[in-house]
Design a protein around this motif. Sequence first.
Motif, mmCIF file in Angstrom:
data_model
loop_
_atom_site.group_PDB
_atom_site.id
_atom_site.type_symbol
_atom_site.label_atom_id
_atom_site.label_comp_id
_atom_site.label_asym_id
_atom_site.label_seq_id
_atom_site.Cartn_x
_atom_site.Cartn_y
_atom_site.Cartn_z
ATOM 1 N N VAL A 72 0.563 -1.182 0.016
ATOM 2 C CA VAL A 72 -0.172 -0.063 -0.087
ATOM 3 C C VAL A 72 0.920 1.176 0.014
ATOM 4 N N PRO A 73 0.448 2.324 -0.730
ATOM 5 C CA PRO A 73 -0.658 2.412 -1.192
ATOM 6 C C PRO A 73 -0.833 2.152 -2.565
ATOM 7 N N GLU A 74 -1.941 1.679 -3.120
ATOM 8 C CA GLU A 74 -2.154 1.253 -4.398
ATOM 9 C C GLU A 74 -3.524 1.853 -4.954
ATOM 10 N N THR A 75 -3.568 2.361 -6.004
ATOM 11 C CA THR A 75 -4.679 3.046 -6.541
ATOM 12 C C THR A 75 -5.137 2.467 -8.050
ATOM 13 N N PHE A 76 -6.436 2.014 -8.015
ATOM 14 C CA PHE A 76 -7.092 1.449 -9.328
ATOM 15 C C PHE A 76 -7.820 2.430 -9.920
ATOM 16 N N VAL A 77 -8.255 2.712 -11.171
ATOM 17 C CA VAL A 77 -9.370 3.141 -11.597
ATOM 18 C C VAL A 77 -9.881 2.247 -12.701
ATOM 19 N N ILE A 78 -11.285 2.172 -12.485
ATOM 20 C CA ILE A 78 -12.166 1.116 -13.269
ATOM 21 C C ILE A 78 -13.097 2.089 -13.872
ATOM 22 N N ASP A 79 -13.527 1.785 -15.229
ATOM 23 C CA ASP A 79 -14.244 2.878 -15.956
ATOM 24 C C ASP A 79 -15.851 2.260 -15.797
ATOM 25 N N ARG A 80 -16.638 2.852 -16.750
ATOM 26 C CA ARG A 80 -17.761 2.719 -16.809
ATOM 27 C C ARG A 80 -18.213 1.178 -17.304
#
Lengths: 160, 649, 184
Positions: free
Chosen positions: C139-147
């Motif tokens: 950590v930290p880890e960040t994810f972005v998920i689309d629509r």
Amino acid sequence: MKNAPILILVLILSISIPFTAAEAATVEEEQIDLQMREIAKTLRCTICQNESIWESQAELAHQMRDIIKERLMKGESPDEIRAYFLSRYGDYILLAPQKSGLNWLLWGGPFALLAVGGLFLYRTLSRWVAQTTITKQEDLPPIDDQLRKRIEQELHSRED
Amino acid sequence: MFIEIGHFAVVVALVLSVIGVIGPILGLKRNKPDWVRVARQAVTLNFFLISVGMAALIYSFLTNDFSVKYVMATSNSKLPIFYKVAGLWGGHEGSLMLWVWILTAFSTIVVWLHWRTQPAVMPYLISVQSVIMLGFLAMIVFLSNPFERLFPIPADGRDLNPLLQDPAMVVHPPMLYLGYVGFSIPFAFAMAALFSGRLGEEWIKVTQRWTLFAWIALTTGILMGGYWAYYELGWGGYWGWDPVENASFMPWLVGTAFLHSVMVQEKRKMFKVWNLFLIIVTFSLSLIGTFLVRSGVLSSVHTFATDPGRGLYILIFLALMMSLGFGTLIVRSGRLKSQIEMDSIISKESVFLFNNLFFLVAAVTVFLGTLYPLLVETLKTAKVSVGPPYYNAVFMPVALGLLLLMGIGPSIAWRKASLENLKKNFLLPILIALVGTAAAWLIGIRTVFGLAGAMIVSFVTTTIVMDFAKGSTLWARRYEFNYFKAFYEAFTNNQRRYAGQITHIGVLVMVVGIIASTIYQTEKVVPMRIGDAIQLKAYTIKMVGLQEVTGPNWTAQEGLFEVYRDGRFVTQLLPQKRIYTASQTPTTESAIHTVNLGHIFLTMPEVGPDGVTVRALINPLVLLVWIGGGIMGLGVFLNIFRSRSKASL
Amino acid sequence: MKGWHFILALAVVGLLVLFYKGLWGDPRTIPTVLIGTQAPSFSGPVVRTGEMITSSRFQGKVVLLNFWASWCLECRTEHENLLALNRRFGSNPDFVMLGINYQDRKEDAEKYLEVYGSTFNHLRDPKGAISIDYGVYGVPETFVIDRQGVIRYKYVGPLVGPAYTNLIENVLEPLLEGRPFPRS
């Protein structure tokens, strides 16, 4: 000393006395534990320096072991479980790289080297042997009867 | 003040090592032997100067002088004295000092020991040794200075890495370095032979004992490291195929090949280029090991704090040494003509060659496994791991092949082995091997490695026993000695051979230990509370208490466990979970009980408010790994200190 | 030059080049394999309330997942930025931010949120199931998920400096505005 290997094997036997029959449930649990251990040993702890998740004492490794166990109890096979971790963490997590593509260099390289090296060695040795006998026959004076007698005499005198 | 004197001494040593490199070359060019003598004094003086540096550091450690940055980083006022001295090689800078100190000591011994007997190669020898010295001293002075001061002076040190506070770890690095540095001597002799054109068997004969010494030191170092990992890392294994372990194993493998291959050159004057190649590879691998451990290119449990600058420096040094070694070999090898005389493929000569092939393949396997992740990262920017499952599948078969050759090599005849010779030497071993395999099957061994191991171990054991028996019988018959005296006479009259066989016995013992403790290890990881009991094979392990204990620089939770077998008390085991005060680092201290050369092994990786986690193992016959190592050492000892007067074979 | 001379020289040079390249890599980072794949579904209790939240609730939205822990020092450095992100995009109905509390104790997590503030939901992951599903290793880890529920971006380390602006300009804004996602 001749019996050493047998003695050693007996020693092994004396230590590994089979466990007495336990309840079916614990036997099954032990089976799962055993399987979990085998799988955990092939997966790398991703936050450690260089340990499998079986050896690691990190919390993440602990959780991964639990997940393996859960999935085993759901009836997944070891390969399916490994495939799951592979799909999440990539090749990095496998302590034994997949047998595909460039990885064949790793898996096959040593054996190929052994085969090629062995063949090369065999051919070189044969060539040397051939050369050696040729030069020898040329160098040696022809053996006449007198010489042959002497050789035989000397050979006899040494054989006592 | 002392530390400045030490620093000054090391800087002077750096300058002197330049003289050591250039002096002999000038001396040769201008035909002024005095220059060589000056270089000799430089080498000798360097030993004293580096000793002063070491003494200054040890003094700072013992007096808790935390104004010295290195002492601050690797020691603490509460650190036991024993470890204060060892703290000297507990970090990167100090361990380099140890490296150089051993190098100067060895160089000095070589220079004085062989000054009279090897005048022709001496200038080159001094020059090569000084180049190595220069490389490491420059690194110490410019990039890894252990004499650096700190201001303001901290109140206390950060403490030696708790994992290193262990007796085995005190001895392990010096042993390893004795091995690495030891190989620099046959290397320097080889280079000297190449430069001077004296390419006969001389350099091999002179360095025989040096090579043996380096080899056994490296062996001991590796085994000590294994023992340390075994009870300090707490997972119950002694070998994890970690890159750093591999780094020490690779020179060992090629060094072992060299050790065997030189015998052919001595006896038959063959394989001259090959032997030069092997020793250059061995020494290069020692340096590569240094690079891998100290540059941070690979991730490992053991690496030092990393720094690309240092890595780059070692790499440049490595490139220079490898170019020097291999370049000279390529340029000069044209002068070498081995007189090849090979009477038959079935002969000791060819078994030696196959021995070398297997050792090299083994080394390549380890090399490939260690560097493959780096290769993939460079080529594909992807990450892979190579761990124990790979080595078990690929290295082990090669190792078994080597083991088999160990039985054939010593017993097969030189030049040409007749069918009769083969029958006489190998028929019985083959039969016993079959019996051994059958016995292994009968007692329930089913794994391929277990069965193959049993077969090969019985085969090789029989050949060695027969070898001893044959020698003794011969003496007993010829002089009507009793068998003990005959054995003694046979042994001492051909000590090199029989001492070698003793080392082989050590290998066998170790192999049995390795196979038994890997395949038949029983292991459990379970949560426990006080009052709980677990069953491990025939043993019941009961947790009866948990208590606080305090050491000089740590506090610990100590578990009290009682071990029973069939209801009878066997022993008490006290594993600890320690917290080292200065660094607040936790370690797990294992508790071990020995039964039948095996171990009951217990650690407590986690201690919490609602119980502990216990890792319990039974490692059958695991002690044989180190007993085997001891026997190998005995063999080498008898080999090094054999009397020269008796005829050697 | 004989054949073996050439091979030997080549091997030595190749090895040295490999070592040289290796000096500049970091053996500890692991490239992710999850970009472009369907985001694993998850569910967990909210740190403070214990209410169960399931990922299906966020279908059709752009989701930012941030894995953090109270014992993680680097997480603290990015916390302000996370709050700023939520201020900036939180009003967008198509955007959701979620924290996943990784290997932590409930009390510690609660205290952390109290001290540093919180404007979005944080889920607990006591068994590590969510973290392991997302291949989290530190950590930290960040994810972005689309629509469409596809993982489009992952970042390991604190979202500060260039990493933070890159996330806004090249990931979140394009995704929320339906612009093509720039390939880096």
